[in-house]
Write a protein that holds these residues in place. Structure first.
Motif, PDB file in Angstrom:
ATOM      1  N   VAL A   1       0.557  -1.161   0.258  1.00  0.00           N
ATOM      2  CA  VAL A   1      -0.064  -0.037  -0.177  1.00  0.00           C
ATOM      3  C   VAL A   1       0.881   1.141   0.022  1.00  0.00           C
ATOM      4  O   VAL A   1       0.638   1.948  -0.605  1.00  0.00           O
ATOM      5  CB  VAL A   1      -0.837   0.373   1.115  1.00  0.00           C
ATOM      6  N   SER A   2       1.733   1.229   1.157  1.00  0.00           N
ATOM      7  CA  SER A   2       2.681   2.405   1.067  1.00  0.00           C
ATOM      8  C   SER A   2       3.642   2.475  -0.226  1.00  0.00           C
ATOM      9  O   SER A   2       3.574   3.626  -0.667  1.00  0.00           O
ATOM     10  CB  SER A   2       3.835   2.000   2.008  1.00  0.00           C
TER      11      SER A   2
ATOM     12  N   ILE B   1       2.064   1.740  -3.422  1.00  0.00           N
ATOM     13  CA  ILE B   1       1.481   1.996  -4.710  1.00  0.00           C
ATOM     14  C   ILE B   1       0.921   3.694  -4.183  1.00  0.00           C
ATOM     15  O   ILE B   1       0.828   3.959  -5.023  1.00  0.00           O
ATOM     16  CB  ILE B   1      -0.451   1.219  -4.092  1.00  0.00           C
ATOM     17  N   ILE B   2       1.037   4.104  -3.231  1.00  0.00           N
ATOM     18  CA  ILE B   2       0.518   5.499  -2.064  1.00  0.00           C
ATOM     19  C   ILE B   2       2.149   6.269  -2.926  1.00  0.00           C
ATOM     20  O   ILE B   2       1.810   6.776  -3.849  1.00  0.00           O
ATOM     21  CB  ILE B   2       0.522   5.989  -1.388  1.00  0.00           C
ATOM     22  N   MET B   3       3.732   6.190  -2.634  1.00  0.00           N
ATOM     23  CA  MET B   3       4.358   6.441  -3.265  1.00  0.00           C
ATOM     24  C   MET B   3       4.239   7.103  -5.063  1.00  0.00           C
ATOM     25  O   MET B   3       5.008   7.994  -5.717  1.00  0.00           O
ATOM     26  CB  MET B   3       5.616   6.157  -3.007  1.00  0.00           C
ATOM     27  N   MET B   4       4.347   6.042  -5.301  1.00  0.00           N
ATOM     28  CA  MET B   4       4.108   5.697  -6.463  1.00  0.00           C
ATOM     29  C   MET B   4       2.845   6.098  -7.735  1.00  0.00           C
ATOM     30  O   MET B   4       3.441   7.119  -8.343  1.00  0.00           O
ATOM     31  CB  MET B   4       3.984   4.182  -7.724  1.00  0.00           C
ATOM     32  N   ALA B   5       2.148   5.934  -6.983  1.00  0.00           N
ATOM     33  CA  ALA B   5       0.519   7.519  -7.565  1.00  0.00           C
ATOM     34  C   ALA B   5       1.215   8.705  -7.640  1.00  0.00           C
ATOM     35  O   ALA B   5       1.554   9.416  -8.268  1.00  0.00           O
ATOM     36  CB  ALA B   5      -0.261   6.972  -7.035  1.00  0.00           C
ATOM     37  N   HIS B   6       1.769   9.326  -6.448  1.00  0.00           N
ATOM     38  CA  HIS B   6       2.273  10.798  -6.262  1.00  0.00           C
ATOM     39  C   HIS B   6       3.151  10.861  -7.337  1.00  0.00           C
ATOM     40  O   HIS B   6       3.044  11.814  -8.056  1.00  0.00           O
ATOM     41  CB  HIS B   6       3.138  10.410  -4.876  1.00  0.00           C
ATOM     42  N   ILE B   7       3.588  10.343  -7.609  1.00  0.00           N
ATOM     43  CA  ILE B   7       5.269  10.552  -8.185  1.00  0.00           C
ATOM     44  C   ILE B   7       4.491  10.261  -9.276  1.00  0.00           C
ATOM     45  O   ILE B   7       4.782  11.301 -10.962  1.00  0.00           O
ATOM     46  CB  ILE B   7       6.235   9.386  -8.225  1.00  0.00           C
ATOM     47  N   SER B   8       3.628   9.637  -9.885  1.00  0.00           N
ATOM     48  CA  SER B   8       2.947   9.420 -11.558  1.00  0.00           C
ATOM     49  C   SER B   8       1.866  10.564 -11.941  1.00  0.00           C
ATOM     50  O   SER B   8       1.388  10.811 -12.918  1.00  0.00           O
ATOM     51  CB  SER B   8       2.376   7.800 -11.829  1.00  0.00           C
ATOM     52  N   LEU B   9       0.924  10.776 -10.997  1.00  0.00           N
ATOM     53  CA  LEU B   9       0.316  12.020 -10.861  1.00  0.00           C
ATOM     54  C   LEU B   9       0.492  13.393 -11.297  1.00  0.00           C
ATOM     55  O   LEU B   9       0.164  14.283 -11.761  1.00  0.00           O
ATOM     56  CB  LEU B   9      -1.009  12.005 -10.056  1.00  0.00           C
ATOM     57  N   LYS B  10       1.782  13.785 -10.785  1.00  0.00           N
ATOM     58  CA  LYS B  10       2.254  15.040 -10.838  1.00  0.00           C
ATOM     59  C   LYS B  10       3.898  14.461 -11.621  1.00  0.00           C
ATOM     60  O   LYS B  10       4.441  16.020 -11.813  1.00  0.00           O
ATOM     61  CB  LYS B  10       2.666  15.126 -10.230  1.00  0.00           C
ATOM     62  N   ILE B  11       3.822  13.611 -12.832  1.00  0.00           N
ATOM     63  CA  ILE B  11       5.273  13.495 -13.434  1.00  0.00           C
ATOM     64  C   ILE B  11       5.260  14.352 -14.461  1.00  0.00           C
ATOM     65  O   ILE B  11       4.026  14.741 -15.027  1.00  0.00           O
ATOM     66  CB  ILE B  11       5.467  12.218 -13.705  1.00  0.00           C
ATOM     67  N   PHE B  12       6.401  15.017 -14.723  1.00  0.00           N
ATOM     68  CA  PHE B  12       6.554  16.258 -15.608  1.00  0.00           C
ATOM     69  C   PHE B  12       8.182  16.190 -16.222  1.00  0.00           C
ATOM     70  O   PHE B  12       7.816  15.988 -17.095  1.00  0.00           O
ATOM     71  CB  PHE B  12       6.232  17.726 -14.293  1.00  0.00           C
ATOM     72  N   ASP B  13       9.368  16.140 -14.723  1.00  0.00           N
ATOM     73  CA  ASP B  13      10.433  16.724 -15.265  1.00  0.00           C
ATOM     74  C   ASP B  13      10.835  14.986 -15.996  1.00  0.00           C
ATOM     75  O   ASP B  13      11.812  15.563 -17.339  1.00  0.00           O
ATOM     76  CB  ASP B  13      11.685  16.492 -14.874  1.00  0.00           C
ATOM     77  N   LEU B  14      10.783  14.441 -16.025  1.00  0.00           N
ATOM     78  CA  LEU B  14      11.131  12.821 -16.936  1.00  0.00           C
ATOM     79  C   LEU B  14      10.721  12.851 -17.710  1.00  0.00           C
ATOM     80  O   LEU B  14      11.778  12.901 -19.268  1.00  0.00           O
ATOM     81  CB  LEU B  14      10.742  11.874 -16.016  1.00  0.00           C
ATOM     82  N   ILE B  15       9.043  13.055 -18.642  1.00  0.00           N
ATOM     83  CA  ILE B  15       8.416  13.232 -19.401  1.00  0.00           C
ATOM     84  C   ILE B  15       9.147  15.141 -20.539  1.00  0.00           C
ATOM     85  O   ILE B  15      10.008  15.169 -21.425  1.00  0.00           O
ATOM     86  CB  ILE B  15       7.863  13.724 -19.391  1.00  0.00           C
ATOM     87  N   TYR B  16       9.417  15.879 -19.841  1.00  0.00           N
ATOM     88  CA  TYR B  16       9.499  16.746 -19.978  1.00  0.00           C
ATOM     89  C   TYR B  16      11.263  17.130 -21.245  1.00  0.00           C
ATOM     90  O   TYR B  16      11.609  17.803 -22.184  1.00  0.00           O
ATOM     91  CB  TYR B  16       9.742  18.145 -19.656  1.00  0.00           C
ATOM     92  N   ALA B  17      12.135  16.541 -20.180  1.00  0.00           N
ATOM     93  CA  ALA B  17      13.182  16.270 -20.903  1.00  0.00           C
ATOM     94  C   ALA B  17      13.240  14.710 -21.508  1.00  0.00           C
ATOM     95  O   ALA B  17      14.179  15.098 -22.457  1.00  0.00           O
ATOM     96  CB  ALA B  17      14.235  15.661 -19.442  1.00  0.00           C
ATOM     97  N   MET B  18      12.134  14.120 -21.818  1.00  0.00           N
ATOM     98  CA  MET B  18      12.796  12.827 -22.357  1.00  0.00           C
ATOM     99  C   MET B  18      12.037  12.973 -24.003  1.00  0.00           C
ATOM    100  O   MET B  18      12.479  12.322 -24.449  1.00  0.00           O
ATOM    101  CB  MET B  18      12.578  11.408 -21.852  1.00  0.00           C
ATOM    102  N   THR B  19      11.053  13.456 -23.979  1.00  0.00           N
ATOM    103  CA  THR B  19      10.220  13.151 -24.995  1.00  0.00           C
ATOM    104  C   THR B  19       9.483  14.749 -25.482  1.00  0.00           C
ATOM    105  O   THR B  19       8.687  15.121 -26.376  1.00  0.00           O
ATOM    106  CB  THR B  19       9.237  11.927 -24.777  1.00  0.00           C
ATOM    107  N   GLY B  20       8.938  15.477 -23.943  1.00  0.00           N
ATOM    108  CA  GLY B  20       7.716  16.361 -24.408  1.00  0.00           C
ATOM    109  C   GLY B  20       6.670  15.838 -24.523  1.00  0.00           C
ATOM    110  O   GLY B  20       6.301  14.772 -24.286  1.00  0.00           O
TER     111      GLY B  20
END
Length: 311
Positions: free
Chosen positions: A235-236, A238-257
């Protein structure tokens, strides 16, 4: 009586001293977290969509525009696909590797752990740049794959798997988002592995032995006994990864736009471009509030459950 009064004065003095120490943090959090969240919410219901501020009330106009907008609908599709794949793979790989280490099936455990923990020391920007090169259709990994006649497009592919029309977009799994998931999983599997390995090492051997005496095979010991005991860790994660995935920005902006036809776009990238490149401040604020609500859907029930458990 005199000693009681002295103790009360000492307690009162300690309380005020503690309050004095934490008050600056409380004030800063109130201003720079809750104050700015409130300000963002206020801007999201205004007409400020030009470089000139306009705080006249617009109601839900900006939100209605977003949910009818092709790009934002694509963002929600991509976020859903990314979140499911990312969380699922991080849990499966972290648990699987943790079990292998727990069973001593992998030699050189310390070296193996360091290899998987190392990506966590990198920022998502660095990860994005690395995997942008590795998965570039004309360089990186494809140079090797071309010798076998395989030339995947990776993050430039605009194909939607199992697609069907939903609103203005084709709903399904964008092939390009898989490349981003690979990069994110590479970075965060070490966190999941550390959590599960700590949980596995904390389970007493007596529980395992009791299950074996009852006739359980080694697979059944893990499936029916160990994995259920690891539920709080799952559960912990899932919560941590969901928090990262829902607000993801830097990885996608740097990798693909945003990608061709917005196949790798996410709300964070859209918010950045709408606000700081298009001067659509109210629309950008509305996206930020929607992202906050999406994260809150995961976080608040978890915090509420933990609060009830502690009380």
């Amino acid at each position: 009586m005199k000693s009681i009064k002295t103790n009360k004065k000492r307690v009162s003095k300690d309380q005020w001293l503690a309050i004095t120490f934490i008050m600056p943090s409380i004030i800063l959090v109130a201003i720079f977290v809750y104050g700015f969240v409130t300000w963002t919410g206020y801007v999201s219901v205004s007409n400020w969509n030009t470089i000139v501020p306009d705080f006249s009330f617009a109601g839900l106009k900006n939100y209605l525009f977003l949910f009818s907008d092709f790009r934002f609908q694509a963002d929600l599709r991509n976020t859903l696909a990314f979140t499911i794949l990312f969380i699922g793979l991080v849990i499966l790989l972290g648990l699987g590797l943790g079990v292998l280490l727990d069973q001593k099936m992998i030699r050189g455990e310390s070296i193996f752990r360091n290899i998987f923990f190392f990506p966590m020391a990198l920022s998502f920007v660095v990860t994005g740049v690395i995997w942008q090169w590795l998965l570039n259709p004309s360089t990186g990994m494809n140079i090797f794959l071309k010798t076998f006649g395989i030339e995947p497009k990776w993050y430039t592919d605009t194909t939607i798997l199992a697609g069907f029309q939903w609103g203005n977009i084709e709903f399904g799994l964008p092939v390009a988002i898989i490349a981003v998931v690979i990069a994110a999983v590479w970075q965060m599997t070490g966190f999941s592995l550390a959590m599960y390995l700590a949980g596995l090492r904390g389970i007493p051997d007596e529980i395992r032995e009791a299950a074996r005496i009852d006739g359980c095979s080694e697979f059944q010991v893990y499936w029916k006994v160990i994995i259920p005991l690891l539920r709080p860790i799952t559960v912990s994660v899932i919560i941590m990864m969901a928090h990262i995935s829902l607000k993801i920005f830097d990885l996608i902006y740097a990798m693909t736009g945003p990608g061709a036809n917005f196949v790798t776009d996410v709300p964070g990238v859209y918010m950045f471009e709408a606000t700081f490149r298009g001067n659509y401040y109210a629309n950008g604020a509305a996206i930020a509030i929607i992202m906050l609500l999406m994260v809150a859907i995961f976080i608040i029930p978890y915090l509420w459950k933990n609060r009830k458990g502690d009380s």
